[in-house]
Design a protein around this motif. Structure first.
Motif, PDB file in Angstrom:
ATOM      1  N   ASP A  53      81.734  81.050  33.633  1.00 15.21           N
ATOM      2  CA  ASP A  53      83.002  81.365  33.443  1.00 15.21           C
ATOM      3  C   ASP A  53      83.038  81.370  31.986  1.00 15.21           C
ATOM      4  O   ASP A  53      83.680  81.339  31.232  1.00 15.21           O
ATOM      5  N   GLY A  54      82.203  80.118  31.678  1.00  9.68           N
ATOM      6  CA  GLY A  54      82.251  79.636  29.475  1.00  9.68           C
ATOM      7  C   GLY A  54      83.485  78.508  29.800  1.00  9.68           C
ATOM      8  O   GLY A  54      83.164  78.202  28.106  1.00  9.68           O
ATOM      9  N   LYS A  55      83.761  78.191  30.803  1.00 10.02           N
ATOM     10  CA  LYS A  55      84.959  76.107  30.661  1.00 10.02           C
ATOM     11  C   LYS A  55      83.919  76.241  30.639  1.00 10.02           C
ATOM     12  O   LYS A  55      83.937  75.267  28.858  1.00 10.02           O
ATOM     13  N   LEU A  56      83.036  75.691  30.991  1.00 11.33           N
ATOM     14  CA  LEU A  56      82.468  73.889  30.310  1.00 11.33           C
ATOM     15  C   LEU A  56      81.729  74.046  29.613  1.00 11.33           C
ATOM     16  O   LEU A  56      81.554  73.396  28.862  1.00 11.33           O
ATOM     17  N   THR A  57      81.281  76.066  28.748  1.00  9.22           N
ATOM     18  CA  THR A  57      80.539  76.154  27.316  1.00  9.22           C
ATOM     19  C   THR A  57      81.335  75.676  26.973  1.00  9.22           C
ATOM     20  O   THR A  57      81.268  74.898  25.490  1.00  9.22           O
ATOM     21  N   ALA A  58      82.505  76.054  26.238  1.00  7.89           N
ATOM     22  CA  ALA A  58      83.462  76.559  25.186  1.00  7.89           C
ATOM     23  C   ALA A  58      84.094  74.694  25.841  1.00  7.89           C
ATOM     24  O   ALA A  58      84.492  74.162  24.397  1.00  7.89           O
ATOM     25  N   ALA A  59      84.061  73.867  26.404  1.00 12.35           N
ATOM     26  CA  ALA A  59      84.538  72.461  26.356  1.00 12.35           C
ATOM     27  C   ALA A  59      83.419  71.568  26.332  1.00 12.35           C
ATOM     28  O   ALA A  59      84.072  70.125  25.459  1.00 12.35           O
ATOM     29  N   LEU A  60      82.218  71.965  25.834  1.00 11.87           N
ATOM     30  CA  LEU A  60      81.527  71.226  25.207  1.00 11.87           C
ATOM     31  C   LEU A  60      81.488  70.794  23.948  1.00 11.87           C
ATOM     32  O   LEU A  60      80.875  69.737  23.672  1.00 11.87           O
ATOM     33  N   ARG A  61      81.810  71.815  23.288  1.00 13.51           N
ATOM     34  CA  ARG A  61      82.406  71.430  22.473  1.00 13.51           C
ATOM     35  C   ARG A  61      83.266  70.507  21.889  1.00 13.51           C
ATOM     36  O   ARG A  61      84.240  70.920  21.602  1.00 13.51           O
ATOM     37  N   ALA A  62      83.198  69.074  22.206  1.00  9.06           N
ATOM     38  CA  ALA A  62      83.717  68.170  22.357  1.00  9.06           C
ATOM     39  C   ALA A  62      84.522  68.211  20.638  1.00  9.06           C
ATOM     40  O   ALA A  62      86.151  67.293  20.494  1.00  9.06           O
ATOM     41  N   SER A  63      84.358  67.650  19.933  1.00  5.59           N
ATOM     42  CA  SER A  63      84.162  67.611  18.284  1.00  5.59           C
ATOM     43  C   SER A  63      83.241  68.694  17.403  1.00  5.59           C
ATOM     44  O   SER A  63      82.120  68.847  18.002  1.00  5.59           O
ATOM     45  N   GLY A  64      83.703  68.435  16.622  1.00 10.13           N
ATOM     46  CA  GLY A  64      82.918  69.056  15.633  1.00 10.13           C
ATOM     47  C   GLY A  64      81.269  68.790  14.594  1.00 10.13           C
ATOM     48  O   GLY A  64      80.723  68.780  14.233  1.00 10.13           O
ATOM     49  N   ARG A  65      80.795  67.268  16.050  1.00 10.91           N
ATOM     50  CA  ARG A  65      79.729  66.712  16.179  1.00 10.91           C
ATOM     51  C   ARG A  65      79.152  67.510  16.748  1.00 10.91           C
ATOM     52  O   ARG A  65      77.253  67.446  16.455  1.00 10.91           O
ATOM     53  N   TYR A  66      79.175  68.532  17.589  1.00  8.73           N
ATOM     54  CA  TYR A  66      78.766  68.921  19.189  1.00  8.73           C
ATOM     55  C   TYR A  66      78.609  70.886  18.078  1.00  8.73           C
ATOM     56  O   TYR A  66      79.662  71.506  18.067  1.00  8.73           O
ATOM     57  N   LEU A  67      77.341  71.199  18.213  1.00 11.63           N
ATOM     58  CA  LEU A  67      76.996  72.822  18.417  1.00 11.63           C
ATOM     59  C   LEU A  67      76.271  73.254  19.684  1.00 11.63           C
ATOM     60  O   LEU A  67      75.719  72.975  20.173  1.00 11.63           O
ATOM     61  N   VAL A  68      77.489  73.866  20.616  1.00 10.40           N
ATOM     62  CA  VAL A  68      77.107  74.435  21.616  1.00 10.40           C
ATOM     63  C   VAL A  68      76.446  75.531  21.659  1.00 10.40           C
ATOM     64  O   VAL A  68      77.067  76.433  21.552  1.00 10.40           O
ATOM     65  N   HIS A  69      75.096  76.008  22.468  1.00 14.22           N
ATOM     66  CA  HIS A  69      74.276  77.430  22.751  1.00 14.22           C
ATOM     67  C   HIS A  69      75.163  77.649  24.669  1.00 14.22           C
ATOM     68  O   HIS A  69      74.296  76.699  25.287  1.00 14.22           O
ATOM     69  N   GLY A  70      75.410  78.292  25.147  1.00 10.19           N
ATOM     70  CA  GLY A  70      75.325  78.769  25.935  1.00 10.19           C
ATOM     71  C   GLY A  70      74.851  79.695  26.981  1.00 10.19           C
ATOM     72  O   GLY A  70      73.977  80.932  25.776  1.00 10.19           O
ATOM     73  N   LEU A  71      73.105  79.910  27.885  1.00 11.75           N
ATOM     74  CA  LEU A  71      72.780  80.680  28.186  1.00 11.75           C
ATOM     75  C   LEU A  71      72.974  81.184  29.554  1.00 11.75           C
ATOM     76  O   LEU A  71      73.225  79.966  30.416  1.00 11.75           O
ATOM     77  N   ASP A  72      72.328  81.881  29.941  1.00 11.58           N
ATOM     78  CA  ASP A  72      73.296  82.760  31.739  1.00 11.58           C
ATOM     79  C   ASP A  72      72.063  84.349  31.354  1.00 11.58           C
ATOM     80  O   ASP A  72      71.779  84.494  30.803  1.00 11.58           O
ATOM     81  N   THR A  73      71.406  83.725  32.585  1.00 11.13           N
ATOM     82  CA  THR A  73      70.598  85.083  33.441  1.00 11.13           C
ATOM     83  C   THR A  73      71.308  86.118  33.822  1.00 11.13           C
ATOM     84  O   THR A  73      71.087  87.918  33.281  1.00 11.13           O
ATOM     85  N   ASP A  74      73.099  86.391  33.372  1.00  9.46           N
ATOM     86  CA  ASP A  74      73.777  87.415  34.175  1.00  9.46           C
ATOM     87  C   ASP A  74      74.532  88.035  32.867  1.00  9.46           C
ATOM     88  O   ASP A  74      75.365  86.898  32.216  1.00  9.46           O
ATOM     89  N   VAL A  75      74.170  88.726  32.682  1.00 12.27           N
ATOM     90  CA  VAL A  75      75.111  89.919  31.338  1.00 12.27           C
ATOM     91  C   VAL A  75      76.588  89.662  31.230  1.00 12.27           C
ATOM     92  O   VAL A  75      77.182  88.993  30.639  1.00 12.27           O
ATOM     93  N   ALA A  76      77.081  89.977  32.330  1.00  8.29           N
ATOM     94  CA  ALA A  76      78.354  89.558  32.841  1.00  8.29           C
ATOM     95  C   ALA A  76      78.876  88.012  32.476  1.00  8.29           C
ATOM     96  O   ALA A  76      80.014  88.229  32.142  1.00  8.29           O
ATOM     97  N   CYS A  77      78.337  87.572  33.285  1.00  9.19           N
ATOM     98  CA  CYS A  77      78.831  86.646  32.911  1.00  9.19           C
ATOM     99  C   CYS A  77      78.363  85.739  31.125  1.00  9.19           C
ATOM    100  O   CYS A  77      79.729  85.305  30.722  1.00  9.19           O
ATOM    101  N   VAL A  78      77.461  86.433  30.612  1.00  4.33           N
ATOM    102  CA  VAL A  78      77.514  85.743  28.967  1.00  4.33           C
ATOM    103  C   VAL A  78      78.920  86.303  28.532  1.00  4.33           C
ATOM    104  O   VAL A  78      79.133  86.507  27.380  1.00  4.33           O
ATOM    105  N   ALA A  79      79.385  87.868  28.634  1.00  4.76           N
ATOM    106  CA  ALA A  79      80.109  88.560  28.364  1.00  4.76           C
ATOM    107  C   ALA A  79      81.847  87.924  28.284  1.00  4.76           C
ATOM    108  O   ALA A  79      82.366  87.764  27.733  1.00  4.76           O
ATOM    109  N   LYS A  80      81.586  87.093  29.631  1.00  6.53           N
ATOM    110  CA  LYS A  80      82.703  86.370  30.119  1.00  6.53           C
ATOM    111  C   LYS A  80      83.108  85.355  29.207  1.00  6.53           C
ATOM    112  O   LYS A  80      83.921  84.582  28.446  1.00  6.53           O
ATOM    113  N   THR A  81      82.313  84.403  28.787  1.00  6.42           N
ATOM    114  CA  THR A  81      82.428  83.371  27.692  1.00  6.42           C
ATOM    115  C   THR A  81      82.448  83.454  26.987  1.00  6.42           C
ATOM    116  O   THR A  81      82.937  82.784  26.474  1.00  6.42           O
ATOM    117  N   ARG A  82      81.815  84.409  26.126  1.00  2.99           N
ATOM    118  CA  ARG A  82      82.159  85.005  24.527  1.00  2.99           C
ATOM    119  C   ARG A  82      83.161  85.430  24.389  1.00  2.99           C
ATOM    120  O   ARG A  82      83.752  84.961  24.098  1.00  2.99           O
TER     121      ARG A  82
END
Length: 377
Positions: A53-82
């Motif tokens: 659902d993208g919650k952890l993907t977003a949370a991994l941007r814990a500070s400006g020192r992190y650039l985060v990229h989420g990957l998923d095989t499910d197109v619907a999950c990618v859309a939800k994360t975006r």
């Protein structure tokens, strides 16, 4: 691989225990703080595999020192994360993409941290391929999470000083270096301020998988009309992710940093920056500055002024001893005035572990560019 069993502080412990309980937890159940506490990754490129659902993907941007990229095989999950990261105003520093489930879309040795609740068809060989030296994979296996660290090859050398190391011999001991084959990464600004004036790149060193640069970020093409805007900048050496910036103080041509033609940067500037392990040593001001000690991962100033180092204009570090050259009446000319200055130089040595001065020699003359140390001498 090792299964994490160490203790964490406060609420992080509870969050991690809940997330690891009985194999029932999903990847999104683990707080990002707990992941960083366990893995020890202070910044860089973070990949979240199977973003859900993208919650952890977003949370991994814990500070400006992190650039985060989420990957998923499910197109619907990618859309939800975006949709989620857009709603949080994080899109850019955090992004999400669809992938084929087997091949990670990165060149080798690029990723600092990969988090996966389920690898699916991605093999650990593929994970190790994309991890940077010293990079970490944090992957759920059965009822627990396993931390895998990609070792740094012993054949990779560092460039901690202007002339490689404290010995002043500008030859690396790297066994893996070779002719360039491709562009690794690009970081802005794309252009220096001018071709006809001192270079925007004042100094560059590299240590601990990071690149440190003193760089003038002033507007391009108007060198004479607007002041310098020099900063000490740290980037991850594997992928160029910006880790931190720190403004230099009083770093202007009128104080002697360099004027005139493009070669006329002051001769001491590249010798004022040294990095080793998790520490950076630098003169944050140009005139009468002491040596400051910074945390290499965060840019935090750990020591504002090392004892007895005020006025430093050259630094070397050897066997845990920081040796500095101090000039009381330094010329602001951009070239060395060998033989014309009075006997006003000082050499001093500081133990970097204790911060205490070891010895000091005043009222002498030290030829510019000559400072070096090796094997205790």
């Amino acid at each position: 691989m090792v299964k994490y069993t160490g203790r964490l502080a406060g609420g992080v412990v509870l969050g991690l225990v809940i997330a690891m309980a009985a194999g029932a937890a999903s990847a999104d159940s683990i707080p990002a703080e707990a992941i960083y506490e366990v893995t020890g990754v202070p910044g860089g490129l973070v990949v979240h595999l199977g973003g859900g659902d993208g919650k952890l993907t977003a949370a991994l941007r814990a500070s400006g020192r992190y650039l985060v990229h989420g990957l998923d095989t499910d197109v619907a999950c990618v859309a939800k994360t975006r949709e989620l990261i857009h709603s949080k105003g994080l899109y850019g520093p955090v992004s999400a993409d669809h992938f084929d489930g087997r091949h990670l879309p990165y060149v080798r040795d690029l990723v600092n941290l990969l988090v996966a609740g389920d690898l699916g068809e991605v093999t650990m060989d593929e994970v190790r391929r994309v991890l940077a030296p010293g990079g970490v994979a944090y992957v759920r296996h059965g009822d627990g999470w396993q931390k895998t660290v990609k070792p740094r090859p012993a054949e990779i050398d560092e460039w901690s000083h202007f002339l490689h190391d404290g010995s002043g011999n500008a030859v690396a001991n790297d066994k893996l270096v070779g002719p360039p084959k491709r562009l690794r990464w690009v970081a802005g600004p794309r252009w220096c301020r001018s071709h006809e004036f001192p270079s925007s790149v004042n100094a560059v060193v590299s240590a601990g998988g990071r690149v440190f640069t003193i760089f003038d970020e002033g507007p391009t093409g108007v060198y004479r009309k607007l002041p310098q805007r020099c900063k000490l900048i740290a980037r991850d050496a594997a992928n160029g992710v910006l880790l931190w910036k720190l403004p230099m103080r009083g770093w202007q041509p009128e104080f002697g940093t360099g004027t005139g033609g493009r070669w006329m940067i002051h001769h001491t500037i590249p010798r004022r920056l040294v990095a080793q392990g998790d520490r950076v040593y630098v003169t944050l001001r140009f005139l009468d500055s002491p040596v400051s000690v910074l945390d290499a991962a965060t840019g935090e100033i750990l020591t504002e002024a090392l004892e007895g180092t005020k006025g430093t204009d050259e630094i070397i570090l050897s066997d845990g001893v920081l040796i500095v050259k101090i000039t009381k009446k330094r010329s602001v000319a951009a070239t060395a005035r060998i033989g014309k200055d009075s006997l006003d130089d000082t050499l001093a040595a500081v133990d970097v572990k204790t911060g205490r001065q070891l010895w000091r020699k005043e009222n002498t003359r030290v030829v510019p560019y000559a400072l070096s140390a090796q094997a205790g001498r």
